[in-house]
Write a protein that holds these residues in place. Sequence first.
Motif, PDB file in Angstrom:
ATOM      1  N   CYS A  72     -10.964  -2.944   5.192  1.00 14.01           N
ATOM      2  CA  CYS A  72      -9.684  -2.892   4.469  1.00 14.01           C
ATOM      3  C   CYS A  72      -9.574  -4.020   3.437  1.00 14.01           C
ATOM      4  CB  CYS A  72      -8.512  -2.982   5.441  1.00 14.01           C
ATOM      5  SG  CYS A  72      -8.721  -2.002   6.927  1.00 14.01           S
ATOM      6  N   CYS A 127     -10.374  -3.944  -0.343  1.00 11.02           N
ATOM      7  CA  CYS A 127      -9.436  -3.398  -1.331  1.00 11.02           C
ATOM      8  C   CYS A 127      -8.023  -3.976  -1.238  1.00 11.02           C
ATOM      9  CB  CYS A 127      -9.333  -1.891  -1.174  1.00 11.02           C
ATOM     10  SG  CYS A 127     -10.813  -1.009  -1.655  1.00 11.02           S
ATOM     11  N   HIS A 128      -7.713  -4.610  -0.107  1.00  8.91           N
ATOM     12  CA  HIS A 128      -6.334  -5.069   0.069  1.00  8.91           C
ATOM     13  C   HIS A 128      -6.260  -6.568   0.310  1.00  8.91           C
ATOM     14  CE1 HIS A 128      -4.516  -1.105   0.253  1.00  8.91           C
ATOM     15  NE2 HIS A 128      -5.491  -0.715   1.061  1.00  8.91           N
ATOM     16  N   VAL A 163      -7.665  -4.243  -5.027  1.00  9.20           N
ATOM     17  CA  VAL A 163      -7.811  -2.901  -5.601  1.00  9.20           C
ATOM     18  C   VAL A 163      -6.540  -2.110  -5.272  1.00  9.20           C
ATOM     19  CG1 VAL A 163      -9.153  -0.784  -5.645  1.00  9.20           C
ATOM     20  CG2 VAL A 163     -10.314  -2.981  -5.299  1.00  9.20           C
ATOM     21  N   PRO A 189      -2.720  -1.885  -3.071  1.00 12.10           N
ATOM     22  CA  PRO A 189      -1.554  -2.770  -3.022  1.00 12.10           C
ATOM     23  C   PRO A 189      -1.746  -3.936  -2.048  1.00 12.10           C
ATOM     24  CG  PRO A 189      -0.999  -0.508  -2.308  1.00 12.10           C
ATOM     25  CD  PRO A 189      -2.422  -0.506  -2.681  1.00 12.10           C
ATOM     26  N   ILE A 247       3.670  -5.166   4.222  1.00  9.41           N
ATOM     27  CA  ILE A 247       3.675  -3.715   4.419  1.00  9.41           C
ATOM     28  C   ILE A 247       4.454  -3.307   5.681  1.00  9.41           C
ATOM     29  CG2 ILE A 247       1.471  -3.562   5.696  1.00  9.41           C
ATOM     30  CD1 ILE A 247       2.637  -1.149   2.962  1.00  9.41           C
ATOM     31  N   LYS A 266       7.791  -2.216   5.067  1.00 11.70           N
ATOM     32  CA  LYS A 266       7.979  -1.029   4.223  1.00 11.70           C
ATOM     33  C   LYS A 266       7.702   0.265   4.968  1.00 11.70           C
ATOM     34  CE  LYS A 266       5.902   1.279   0.270  1.00 11.70           C
ATOM     35  NZ  LYS A 266       4.750   1.306  -0.628  1.00 11.70           N
ATOM     36  N   LEU A 267       6.641   0.287   5.757  1.00 15.78           N
ATOM     37  CA  LEU A 267       6.241   1.559   6.362  1.00 15.78           C
ATOM     38  C   LEU A 267       6.486   1.597   7.867  1.00 15.78           C
ATOM     39  CD1 LEU A 267       2.817   2.289   4.569  1.00 15.78           C
ATOM     40  CD2 LEU A 267       5.094   3.066   3.933  1.00 15.78           C
ATOM     41  N   MET A 269       2.232   4.440   8.523  1.00 16.73           N
ATOM     42  CA  MET A 269       1.036   3.603   8.490  1.00 16.73           C
ATOM     43  C   MET A 269      -0.198   4.451   8.817  1.00 16.73           C
ATOM     44  SD  MET A 269       1.529   0.473   7.668  1.00 16.73           S
ATOM     45  CE  MET A 269       2.617  -0.755   8.330  1.00 16.73           C
ATOM     46  N   VAL A 296       0.338   8.675  -1.902  1.00 16.42           N
ATOM     47  CA  VAL A 296      -0.154   7.684  -2.862  1.00 16.42           C
ATOM     48  C   VAL A 296       1.008   6.819  -3.327  1.00 16.42           C
ATOM     49  CG1 VAL A 296      -1.260   7.318  -5.094  1.00 16.42           C
ATOM     50  CG2 VAL A 296      -2.026   9.174  -3.629  1.00 16.42           C
ATOM     51  N   SER A 297       0.874   5.510  -3.173  1.00 21.34           N
ATOM     52  CA  SER A 297       2.013   4.683  -3.543  1.00 21.34           C
ATOM     53  C   SER A 297       2.111   4.546  -5.054  1.00 21.34           C
ATOM     54  CB  SER A 297       1.976   3.324  -2.854  1.00 21.34           C
ATOM     55  OG  SER A 297       0.672   2.907  -2.658  1.00 21.34           O
ATOM     56  N   LEU A 314      -8.031   2.778 -10.778  1.00 25.78           N
ATOM     57  CA  LEU A 314      -6.609   2.573 -11.047  1.00 25.78           C
ATOM     58  C   LEU A 314      -6.432   2.152 -12.498  1.00 25.78           C
ATOM     59  CD1 LEU A 314      -5.922   0.426  -7.878  1.00 25.78           C
ATOM     60  CD2 LEU A 314      -5.570   2.886  -8.147  1.00 25.78           C
ATOM     61  N   LEU A 350      -7.349   6.566  -4.438  1.00 29.16           N
ATOM     62  CA  LEU A 350      -8.624   5.863  -4.570  1.00 29.16           C
ATOM     63  C   LEU A 350      -9.086   5.375  -3.194  1.00 29.16           C
ATOM     64  CD1 LEU A 350     -10.532   4.978  -6.878  1.00 29.16           C
ATOM     65  CD2 LEU A 350      -9.391   2.773  -6.842  1.00 29.16           C
ATOM     66  N   PRO A 373     -10.466   5.656   0.386  1.00 27.12           N
ATOM     67  CA  PRO A 373     -11.315   6.697   0.968  1.00 27.12           C
ATOM     68  C   PRO A 373     -10.575   7.549   2.007  1.00 27.12           C
ATOM     69  CG  PRO A 373     -12.421   4.561   0.969  1.00 27.12           C
ATOM     70  CD  PRO A 373     -11.012   4.314   0.557  1.00 27.12           C
ATOM     71  N   LEU A 406     -11.767   6.864   6.411  1.00 23.62           N
ATOM     72  CA  LEU A 406     -11.966   5.540   6.987  1.00 23.62           C
ATOM     73  C   LEU A 406     -11.999   5.556   8.515  1.00 23.62           C
ATOM     74  CD1 LEU A 406      -9.845   3.373   4.551  1.00 23.62           C
ATOM     75  CD2 LEU A 406     -12.297   3.195   4.959  1.00 23.62           C
ATOM     76  N   LEU A 414      -5.532  -1.858  14.708  1.00 25.60           N
ATOM     77  CA  LEU A 414      -5.378  -2.107  13.276  1.00 25.60           C
ATOM     78  C   LEU A 414      -3.937  -1.836  12.827  1.00 25.60           C
ATOM     79  CD1 LEU A 414      -6.863  -2.734  10.629  1.00 25.60           C
ATOM     80  CD2 LEU A 414      -7.415  -0.315  10.447  1.00 25.60           C
TER      81      LEU A 414
HETATM   82  C1  HEC Z   1     -11.690   1.602  -1.655  1.00 23.26           C
HETATM   83  C2  HEC Z   1     -10.487   0.852  -1.573  1.00 23.26           C
HETATM   84  C3  HEC Z   1      -9.646   0.894  -0.310  1.00 23.26           C
HETATM   85  C4  HEC Z   1     -10.014   0.668   0.986  1.00 23.26           C
HETATM   86  C5  HEC Z   1     -11.407   0.380   1.547  1.00 23.26           C
HETATM   87  C6  HEC Z   1      -8.795   0.711   1.777  1.00 23.26           C
HETATM   88  N1  HEC Z   1      -7.733   0.998   0.961  1.00 23.26           N
HETATM   89 FE1  HEC Z   1      -5.821   1.185   1.548  1.00 23.26          FE
HETATM   90  N2  HEC Z   1      -5.290   1.696  -0.353  1.00 23.26           N
HETATM   91  C7  HEC Z   1      -6.136   1.701  -1.447  1.00 23.26           C
HETATM   92  C8  HEC Z   1      -5.402   2.138  -2.611  1.00 23.26           C
HETATM   93  C9  HEC Z   1      -5.940   2.286  -4.019  1.00 23.26           C
HETATM   94  C10 HEC Z   1      -4.087   2.389  -2.185  1.00 23.26           C
HETATM   95  C11 HEC Z   1      -2.916   2.873  -3.059  1.00 23.26           C
HETATM   96  C12 HEC Z   1      -2.952   4.352  -3.209  1.00 23.26           C
HETATM   97  C13 HEC Z   1      -2.442   5.028  -1.991  1.00 23.26           C
HETATM   98  O1  HEC Z   1      -1.303   4.726  -1.579  1.00 23.26           O
HETATM   99  O2  HEC Z   1      -3.175   5.849  -1.428  1.00 23.26           O
HETATM  100  C14 HEC Z   1      -4.054   2.104  -0.750  1.00 23.26           C
HETATM  101  C15 HEC Z   1      -2.929   2.227   0.043  1.00 23.26           C
HETATM  102  C16 HEC Z   1      -2.838   1.768   1.353  1.00 23.26           C
HETATM  103  C17 HEC Z   1      -1.623   1.720   2.124  1.00 23.26           C
HETATM  104  C18 HEC Z   1      -0.236   2.133   1.639  1.00 23.26           C
HETATM  105  C19 HEC Z   1       0.365   0.980   0.911  1.00 23.26           C
HETATM  106  C20 HEC Z   1       1.779   1.216   0.428  1.00 23.26           C
HETATM  107  O3  HEC Z   1       2.323   0.295  -0.209  1.00 23.26           O
HETATM  108  O4  HEC Z   1       2.339   2.291   0.675  1.00 23.26           O
HETATM  109  C21 HEC Z   1      -1.937   1.214   3.357  1.00 23.26           C
HETATM  110  C22 HEC Z   1      -1.004   0.947   4.529  1.00 23.26           C
HETATM  111  C23 HEC Z   1      -3.358   0.956   3.353  1.00 23.26           C
HETATM  112  N3  HEC Z   1      -3.875   1.322   2.123  1.00 23.26           N
HETATM  113  C24 HEC Z   1      -4.055   0.438   4.431  1.00 23.26           C
HETATM  114  C25 HEC Z   1      -5.433   0.338   4.465  1.00 23.26           C
HETATM  115  C26 HEC Z   1      -6.179  -0.044   5.648  1.00 23.26           C
HETATM  116  C27 HEC Z   1      -5.566  -0.402   6.986  1.00 23.26           C
HETATM  117  C28 HEC Z   1      -7.495  -0.003   5.301  1.00 23.26           C
HETATM  118  C29 HEC Z   1      -8.679  -0.236   6.188  1.00 23.26           C
HETATM  119  C30 HEC Z   1      -8.864   0.693   7.289  1.00 23.26           C
HETATM  120  C31 HEC Z   1      -7.571   0.373   3.886  1.00 23.26           C
HETATM  121  N4  HEC Z   1      -6.304   0.574   3.412  1.00 23.26           N
HETATM  122  C32 HEC Z   1      -8.745   0.501   3.140  1.00 23.26           C
HETATM  123  C33 HEC Z   1      -7.458   1.369  -1.462  1.00 23.26           C
HETATM  124  C34 HEC Z   1      -8.203   1.102  -0.324  1.00 23.26           C
END
Ligand code: HEC
Length: 404
Positions: free
Chosen positions: A279, A282-283, A292, A294, A299, A302-303, A308, A319-320, A339, A375, A377, A380, A392
Amino acid sequence: MVRRRFRLVPPRIQPSCLGDQHLAAFMRMLSTTALLAFLSCALLPATLHGEETGDVTPKDKLIIETVLRLQNFDLESSAPAKAAVMRYLRAEEGSDRYFELIERFQPAEIAESLVKYSIDHASETGGVRGAELLFAMNQDKSLVVMAKSDNETKAQAAVQLIGHAAGKQTVSILLPLMQSDAVTVAVRSAALKALGKRLDGQQKIMKLVTSGNLPDDLNFAAANALLGSSNTEIATTAAKYLKLPATADSRPLPALSELVKRTGDAEAGRKIFETAGTCNKCHKVRGKGKEVGPDLSEIGSKLSREAMYVSILDPSAAVSHNFETYSILTLDGLAVTGLLISETDEAVTLRNSEGIDKTVDQEDIEIFKKQKTSLMPQDLQKLLTVDQLVDLVEYILTLKKSGG
Ligand code: HEC
């Protein structure tokens, strides 16, 4: 008390001396004749300053309590009474009286602001009550229009409200929306979720599944809606066609309704966020990690727990805002997805899933398009066992605004 009632003859009453509750209690004691007399007195000297300022005057309240108690009172027959009701509706949005007045008189002029109120309160009882009234007033068209709006949040709220309030019309409104190319996956998933709460909706989704006509990007939402159906026939048939995605230990994920009941170990979850889960690639959380997606530092404020899980397991369903994926195809065949970081007359910059920014000159662009998928995956959960996933989510739920 009873004796006082006879002394308070209508023309001499000073409504401002009575609290709202007392006023209501008092009005309940009056007969129709008395109420009518009351109303004509209240309406006589037509104006008070309220009409200019839009404030609800004590006299407005008096009129409202009176008209509500008069059976068959036609609001359109009295301009001052109507004006008082409209002033009240504008000032006391969301109150019990507000809904009561709309239900009783159904003034068409209120529809627009009632739609707005309902959308803004879509996850609350008041919002749903508003939507039910819109359907009762045959003013539901604007909700349907809103469900197709470009504003993702409003569109999803409208779908949710239609699911709550449309009753038997739910299927005829939401089924076409669920299959529409004109709206995002998030809105279509929300439509599926709402349909999945009704047996007739589940049957329609099932039909699409068994005939192979359900769009792939709705599989996750459909599996959650049908596998957990209380109708055994639907649940068993669904199990033959739909599977929740497998986790790292090759076991299928439990349904969302099961996952949200579980609690995990937040400290273990923090480690998974930075290792197995990837995670942090990208975060950012409190300054650590790549940017990459948000920043997730807050979080948890928010959620919800369920949201979640959906964000992680079915990212394209929610998608946010500001994190939509774009893709570019250049004239010489290069494909870039990411993005949108900047867009000028000269060039466009996209940030890809590794966090790398790529700038392409406008004159080299053949196709520039917003994608419907996230964007983040889609798979996951493959990296995680069910227990790790639960840990998590427990961890990211602790990421709250202050302290936490
Ligand atoms: C390749 C990049 C990438 C990876 C790896 C990734 N994310 Fe994300 N994530 C994003 C992007 C881009 C967004 C915004 C678009 C969307 O909401 O889908 C996002 C959105 C989110 C959101 C919503 C945020 C909101 O403000 O609503 C959550 C929660 C989140 N990710 C959790 C995770 C967790 C937990 C992991 C690991 C298991 C993870 N992400 C792995 C790219 C990634």
